[in-house]
Design a protein around this motif. Structure first.
Motif, PDB file in Angstrom:
ATOM      1  N   VAL A 171       0.868  -1.181   0.000  1.00 55.48           N
ATOM      2  CA  VAL A 171       0.000   0.000   0.000  1.00 55.48           C
ATOM      3  C   VAL A 171       0.902   1.227   0.000  1.00 55.48           C
ATOM      4  O   VAL A 171       1.730   1.400   0.901  1.00 55.48           O
ATOM      5  CB  VAL A 171      -0.939   0.014   1.224  1.00 55.48           C
ATOM      6  CG1 VAL A 171      -1.758   1.297   1.253  1.00 55.48           C
ATOM      7  CG2 VAL A 171      -1.847  -1.191   1.219  1.00 55.48           C
ATOM      8  N   ASN A 172       0.741   2.056  -1.015  1.00 51.44           N
ATOM      9  CA  ASN A 172       1.534   3.289  -1.156  1.00 51.44           C
ATOM     10  C   ASN A 172       3.034   3.033  -1.033  1.00 51.44           C
ATOM     11  O   ASN A 172       3.756   3.769  -0.376  1.00 51.44           O
ATOM     12  CB  ASN A 172       1.075   4.341  -0.145  1.00 51.44           C
ATOM     13  CG  ASN A 172      -0.347   4.781  -0.391  1.00 51.44           C
ATOM     14  OD1 ASN A 172      -0.827   4.754  -1.515  1.00 51.44           O
ATOM     15  ND2 ASN A 172      -1.032   5.170   0.668  1.00 51.44           N
ATOM     16  N   GLY A 173       3.505   1.939  -1.610  1.00 47.71           N
ATOM     17  CA  GLY A 173       4.935   1.653  -1.661  1.00 47.71           C
ATOM     18  C   GLY A 173       5.494   0.897  -0.473  1.00 47.71           C
ATOM     19  O   GLY A 173       6.692   0.619  -0.437  1.00 47.71           O
ATOM     20  N   GLU A 174       4.673   0.554   0.516  1.00 48.03           N
ATOM     21  CA  GLU A 174       5.152  -0.168   1.689  1.00 48.03           C
ATOM     22  C   GLU A 174       4.326  -1.430   1.907  1.00 48.03           C
ATOM     23  O   GLU A 174       3.114  -1.425   1.720  1.00 48.03           O
ATOM     24  CB  GLU A 174       5.085   0.715   2.935  1.00 48.03           C
ATOM     25  CG  GLU A 174       6.005   1.914   2.864  1.00 48.03           C
ATOM     26  CD  GLU A 174       6.018   2.714   4.154  1.00 48.03           C
ATOM     27  OE1 GLU A 174       5.505   2.215   5.175  1.00 48.03           O
ATOM     28  OE2 GLU A 174       6.526   3.843   4.128  1.00 48.03           O
ATOM     29  N   VAL A 175       5.001  -2.492   2.340  1.00 51.12           N
ATOM     30  CA  VAL A 175       4.300  -3.746   2.621  1.00 51.12           C
ATOM     31  C   VAL A 175       3.336  -3.514   3.773  1.00 51.12           C
ATOM     32  O   VAL A 175       3.694  -2.936   4.799  1.00 51.12           O
ATOM     33  CB  VAL A 175       5.299  -4.871   2.973  1.00 51.12           C
ATOM     34  CG1 VAL A 175       4.575  -6.137   3.377  1.00 51.12           C
ATOM     35  CG2 VAL A 175       6.221  -5.148   1.797  1.00 51.12           C
ATOM     36  N   GLU A 176       2.102  -3.956   3.583  1.00 57.34           N
ATOM     37  CA  GLU A 176       1.064  -3.793   4.608  1.00 57.34           C
ATOM     38  C   GLU A 176       0.590  -5.165   5.055  1.00 57.34           C
ATOM     39  O   GLU A 176       0.215  -5.980   4.233  1.00 57.34           O
ATOM     40  CB  GLU A 176      -0.106  -2.988   4.044  1.00 57.34           C
ATOM     41  CG  GLU A 176      -1.185  -2.679   5.065  1.00 57.34           C
ATOM     42  CD  GLU A 176      -0.676  -1.860   6.222  1.00 57.34           C
ATOM     43  OE1 GLU A 176      -0.659  -2.408   7.346  1.00 57.34           O
ATOM     44  OE2 GLU A 176      -0.295  -0.706   6.017  1.00 57.34           O
ATOM     45  N   VAL A 178      -2.713   3.799  -3.449  1.00 62.02           N
ATOM     46  CA  VAL A 178      -2.352   2.827  -4.477  1.00 62.02           C
ATOM     47  C   VAL A 178      -2.017   1.503  -3.806  1.00 62.02           C
ATOM     48  O   VAL A 178      -1.238   1.451  -2.857  1.00 62.02           O
ATOM     49  CB  VAL A 178      -1.147   3.323  -5.302  1.00 62.02           C
ATOM     50  CG1 VAL A 178      -0.750   2.285  -6.337  1.00 62.02           C
ATOM     51  CG2 VAL A 178      -1.490   4.639  -5.975  1.00 62.02           C
ATOM     52  N   ILE A 179      -2.605   0.430  -4.324  1.00 62.63           N
ATOM     53  CA  ILE A 179      -2.409  -0.909  -3.772  1.00 62.63           C
ATOM     54  C   ILE A 179      -1.782  -1.772  -4.863  1.00 62.63           C
ATOM     55  O   ILE A 179      -2.269  -1.792  -5.993  1.00 62.63           O
ATOM     56  CB  ILE A 179      -3.749  -1.521  -3.326  1.00 62.63           C
ATOM     57  CG1 ILE A 179      -4.386  -0.633  -2.262  1.00 62.63           C
ATOM     58  CG2 ILE A 179      -3.569  -2.935  -2.823  1.00 62.63           C
ATOM     59  CD1 ILE A 179      -5.859  -0.804  -2.133  1.00 62.63           C
ATOM     60  N   VAL A 228      -6.013   1.628  -7.646  1.00 60.24           N
ATOM     61  CA  VAL A 228      -6.106   2.919  -6.965  1.00 60.24           C
ATOM     62  C   VAL A 228      -7.555   3.100  -6.523  1.00 60.24           C
ATOM     63  O   VAL A 228      -8.493   2.809  -7.273  1.00 60.24           O
ATOM     64  CB  VAL A 228      -5.628   4.088  -7.870  1.00 60.24           C
ATOM     65  CG1 VAL A 228      -6.506   4.240  -9.101  1.00 60.24           C
ATOM     66  CG2 VAL A 228      -5.569   5.387  -7.100  1.00 60.24           C
ATOM     67  N   LEU A 229      -7.738   3.560  -5.283  1.00 64.33           N
ATOM     68  CA  LEU A 229      -9.084   3.757  -4.744  1.00 64.33           C
ATOM     69  C   LEU A 229      -9.630   5.084  -5.237  1.00 64.33           C
ATOM     70  O   LEU A 229      -8.949   6.121  -5.154  1.00 64.33           O
ATOM     71  CB  LEU A 229      -9.063   3.724  -3.212  1.00 64.33           C
ATOM     72  CG  LEU A 229     -10.430   3.790  -2.560  1.00 64.33           C
ATOM     73  CD1 LEU A 229     -11.198   2.499  -2.803  1.00 64.33           C
ATOM     74  CD2 LEU A 229     -10.314   4.045  -1.083  1.00 64.33           C
ATOM     75  N   ILE A 230     -10.852   5.059  -5.749  1.00 67.68           N
ATOM     76  CA  ILE A 230     -11.512   6.260  -6.241  1.00 67.68           C
ATOM     77  C   ILE A 230     -12.821   6.431  -5.478  1.00 67.68           C
ATOM     78  O   ILE A 230     -13.662   5.540  -5.466  1.00 67.68           O
ATOM     79  CB  ILE A 230     -11.811   6.148  -7.754  1.00 67.68           C
ATOM     80  CG1 ILE A 230     -10.513   5.947  -8.523  1.00 67.68           C
ATOM     81  CG2 ILE A 230     -12.558   7.377  -8.245  1.00 67.68           C
ATOM     82  CD1 ILE A 230     -10.714   5.577  -9.977  1.00 67.68           C
ATOM     83  N   CYS A 231     -12.953   7.589  -4.831  1.00 71.06           N
ATOM     84  CA  CYS A 231     -14.170   7.883  -4.072  1.00 71.06           C
ATOM     85  C   CYS A 231     -14.412   9.385  -4.106  1.00 71.06           C
ATOM     86  O   CYS A 231     -13.514  10.175  -3.817  1.00 71.06           O
ATOM     87  CB  CYS A 231     -14.032   7.403  -2.623  1.00 71.06           C
ATOM     88  SG  CYS A 231     -15.539   7.625  -1.682  1.00 71.06           S
ATOM     89  N   ASP A 232     -15.635   9.784  -4.484  1.00 67.28           N
ATOM     90  CA  ASP A 232     -15.966  11.205  -4.590  1.00 67.28           C
ATOM     91  C   ASP A 232     -16.414  11.813  -3.267  1.00 67.28           C
ATOM     92  O   ASP A 232     -16.382  13.022  -3.106  1.00 67.28           O
ATOM     93  CB  ASP A 232     -17.066  11.413  -5.639  1.00 67.28           C
ATOM     94  CG  ASP A 232     -16.566  11.073  -7.038  1.00 67.28           C
ATOM     95  OD1 ASP A 232     -15.352  11.179  -7.287  1.00 67.28           O
ATOM     96  OD2 ASP A 232     -17.409  10.690  -7.883  1.00 67.28           O
TER      97      ASP A 232
END
Length: 140
Positions: free
Chosen positions: A49-54, A66-67, A75-79
């Motif tokens: 997640v966002n460049g780091e292991v989660e 970003v996953i 990428v999560l999209i939410c309005d």
């Protein structure tokens, strides 16, 4: 440590509200067949997640995060803006039952504990007095 920008093609995962738990994103994106599989993949360190292991299954994901999983990017999209979650109230620990010594009266005499009721005695319904109109009779 230098920060490099890398351009990758990511699949958009649209949701109606945020934050969303990480394992749910993998389910919504059809990256896994079920929630159990998603949780195992996360705890085994296969999700970034966002460049780091989660490794947290319930890690909160917000708009734009970003996953990376299984050589795919999402990428999560939410309005809608993030909703504030109220912390759950902590359960209060119930007091333990007092011991036999604590129940003894301070009179100096040894108190005798009542014998435990048998299953038949516990299952008997309590009979109560009722008025002719069917209401309970309460005396003061």
């Amino acid at each position: 440590m230098s920060h490099e920008e890398i351009e990758v093609e990511a699949l958009g995962v649209e949701v109606s509200s945020q934050p969303v738990e990480l394992y749910k994103i993998l389910k919504i994106a059809n990256a896994v067949s079920g929630g159990g599989e998603a949780k195992i993949a996360i705890t085994d360190g296969y999700v970034i997640v966002n460049g780091e292991v989660e490794t947290r299954k319930r890690c909160k994901i917000y708009d734009g995060d970003v996953i990376a999983f299984n050589e795919e990017y999402y990428v999560l999209i939410c309005d809608t803006p993030p909703t504030l979650t109220k912390p759950k109230p902590k359960k209060q620990k119930l007091d333990k039952k007092p011991s036999a010594k604590q129940l003894q009266k301070p009179t100096g005499k040894a108190s005798v504990a009542k014998p435990a009721k048998t299953a038949k005695e516990r299952s008997k319904p309590q009979t109560e007095k009722r008025a002719p109109n069917g209401r309970r009779h309460i005396s003061f």
